[in-house]
Write an enzyme that holds these catalytic residues in place. Structure first.
Site, PDB file in Angstrom:
ATOM      1  N   SER A 152      -0.725   7.673  -0.316  1.00  0.00           N
ATOM      2  CA  SER A 152      -0.949   8.330  -1.606  1.00  0.00           C
ATOM      3  C   SER A 152      -2.149   9.265  -1.602  1.00  0.00           C
ATOM      4  O   SER A 152      -2.167  10.271  -2.307  1.00  0.00           O
ATOM      5  CB  SER A 152      -1.127   7.274  -2.698  1.00  0.00           C
ATOM      6  OG  SER A 152      -2.192   6.413  -2.366  1.00  0.00           O
ATOM      7  N   ASP A 178     -10.288  -3.688   3.996  1.00  0.00           N
ATOM      8  CA  ASP A 178      -8.904  -3.281   3.717  1.00  0.00           C
ATOM      9  C   ASP A 178      -8.031  -3.674   4.909  1.00  0.00           C
ATOM     10  O   ASP A 178      -7.274  -2.866   5.448  1.00  0.00           O
ATOM     11  CB  ASP A 178      -8.852  -1.766   3.481  1.00  0.00           C
ATOM     12  CG  ASP A 178      -7.569  -1.340   2.770  1.00  0.00           C
ATOM     13  OD1 ASP A 178      -6.883  -2.215   2.209  1.00  0.00           O
ATOM     14  OD2 ASP A 178      -7.255  -0.144   2.781  1.00  0.00           O
TER      15      ASP A 178
END
Length: 543
Positions: free
Chosen positions: A133, A287
């Site tokens: 994204s 992450d």
């Protein structure tokens, strides 16, 4: 609101209602205007009533696009805010979008670099290797060395989209406390602010480059984790250039098994990498979902992880690390009193917290966990249970601990996917105990002396002068104290004299007043005058 924002808001409302997300609002919070408004929007019925609420929320966020998908991914880590059935669905959100045109990527890279692409790179592939994204990745070779590299480039149109959607999120966040019973506890504006900061950090690829360089330095030469080299001379705010790696996605279990990978060692090394990052380096990759972790093809009997995408990292200060390690050890020793005291001492909960009540609450929530075998106990859920209990005692949200909890859940889930028999506690306990000994033992004292040695070496020649100045200041301070003491004694004497004169004056005034009622005329007047004079002298003494 601008016309564009109104159109976007209409789309958001339409998507939310088509997935029946108005069910998130309790009936008691549906005021008359809201009920009327919902009926007026009769052409937006719930078209997915057969699906659970959590799944509907996930599907709605996916339909709204990348900004909302990433928001849902972030919220999936906040299990203190949502019931498990919703948080579990949010973890399934996939940050995959169609790549934008490679020619546009090339143009954007040239704009950032300040010249034609061929000046620095050969064999640039306009077909994206991967797309998400925020950015997408293309392959190329360095012109100077022929080294294979990947170029990560920010989507050119993403900034205005993020700004517009975040503005709408702030507007919607203002309504959450009015519509949901736990609205204030959720602190929606703070959640949106945290998300905005995360997004803006991800838009700056120079920050990601610095994170990757730091992580690579921390694990230089390690057999557990390899971080690709970043070519910082070629990096810009919207372009990141790093070494291309080849590895097996860590989620591809069949390929790993076919390769003959030592799955037990691989799972244990994942735990060791995490605790090394947290406790040794105070700098951890936050992450670590399967899409960012690969396993090297080389030496499957001695497997090595490859980590990419360092856009989100976390860190703990020295005190947080110590309290966290002691919390884990105390919990697995079932010393709930110690756990409660550590939360208070660390400042995670207010100082006036009743330790006995807190201990009882922790025992009530955590003791049932030990009904399971130790190898089945989830570290991440232990941390989650502790934090959820602490929040009932007004624990402030600690962003660094939220990131840690999220990463620990990733690592733990990954480890048990690789090797279901993984005993996380057995793997982590020696590391934690060794780290604690290192922090409080003789090595810690020696290390502290070494760290302070340059400071004391610099200050040593100044010590005689500093000692003399200290003596002089002590002398001046003593003189000031003596002077102040004498002044206070003189003040007390004056106050005593004033009280005496006030008493004499009062006596003379009363006596003169009584005598005035008789036949004597001159003598009482003198008494009254003397009384007034005594009062005036007493007042002067006080001032």
């Amino acid at each position: 609101m601008t016309p564009g924002e109104l159109r976007r808001l209409y789309l958001i409302v339409r998507v939310f209602l088509s997935y029946g997300l108005d069910e998130l609002i309790p009936q008691m919070r549906l005021t008359l205007p809201l009920r009327v408004g919902r009926r007026l929007l009769f052409w937006m019925p719930n078209r997915h009533a057969d699906k659970p609420l959590g799944e509907r929320l996930r599907l709605a966020l996916q339909e709204l696009g990348p900004v909302w998908i990433k928001f849902g991914q972030m919220m999936s880590t906040r299990r203190d805010l949502f019931p498990p059935q919703i948080a579990d669905q949010l973890t399934l959100l996939q940050d995959r979008v169609a790549p934008f045109d490679g020619a546009l990527a090339r143009k954007h890279i040239e704009l950032a670099m300040g010249g034609p692409l061929e000046t620095w790179f050969d064999d640039f592939d306009q077909q994206a290797l991967a797309s998400a994204s925020i950015a997408q990745v293309h392959t190329a070779r360095l012109k100077t060395t022929g080294q294979e590299v990947v170029l990560k480039v920010i989507r050119p149109d993403i900034r205005p989209i993020i700004k517009a959607d975040v503005r709408l999120m702030y507007r919607l966040a203002a309504w959450v406390p009015k519509l949901m019973p736990d609205g204030r506890r959720l602190r929606p504006r703070e959640v949106v602010r945290e998300y905005e900061k995360t997004l803006l950090d991800e838009l700056n690829l120079l920050r990601e480059a610095a994170n990757a360089i730091q992580l690579r330095r921390n694990f230089d030469g390690s057999p557990m984790l390899y971080v690709p080299e970043v070519y910082s001379d070629y990096c810009r705010e919207s372009v990141l250039v790093m070494e291309r790696i080849y590895g097996i996605p860590v989620s591809d279990i069949p390929t790993l098994e076919k390769q003959g990978t030592n799955m037990k060692l691989l799972a244990e090394r994942g735990v060791q990498v995490f605790f090394t990052q947290v406790f040794r380096d105070s700098f951890f990759h936050a992450d670590m979902h399967p899409g960012n972790i690969f396993v090297s093809y080389e030496h499957p009997e001695d497997p090595c992880y490859i980590g990419i995408d360092c856009g989100i990292v976390g860190s703990l200060n020295k005190d947080d690390k110590r309290y966290l390690a002691e919390n884990f050890i105390a919990f697995f020793n079932r010393d709930y009193r110690k756990v409660a005291e550590l939360h208070v001492d660390s400042g995670w909960v207010p100082r006036d917290t009743n330790v006995e009540d807190f201990e009882f609450a922790i025992r009530t929530v955590c003791e049932p966990i030990f009904e399971k075998p130790l190898s089945e106990i989830s570290f991440g859920n232990v941390l989650l249970n502790l934090f959820n209990t602490a929040r009932r005692f007004n624990m402030e949200v600690q962003p660094q601990l939220v990131l840690l909890q999220k990463t620990l859940l990733y690592v733990e889930g990954l480890g048990r996917q690789l090797y279901p028999q993984l005993d996380l506690w057995t793997t982590a306990k020696p590391f934690l105990e060794s780290w604690m000994r290192d922090q409080v033992g003789i090595p810690a004292v020696i290390r502290a002396l070494k760290e302070k040695a340059p400071f004391w070496a610099e200050k040593l020649p100044e010590l005689p002068e500093l000692f003399y100045d200290s003596l002089q200041q002590h002398k001046l301070l003593q003189q000031s104290v003596d002077k102040l003491t004498n002044q206070m004694q003189a003040q007390r004497v004056r106050q005593g004299q004033s009280r005496y004169l006030f008493g004499v004056g009062a006596t003379l005034l009363v006596s003169g007043t009584i005598l005035l009622s008789g036949d004597v005329e001159v003598f009482p007047a003198w008494l009254i005058a003397a009384g007034i004079v005594s009062w005036v002298i007493g007042w002067k003494r006080t001032t």
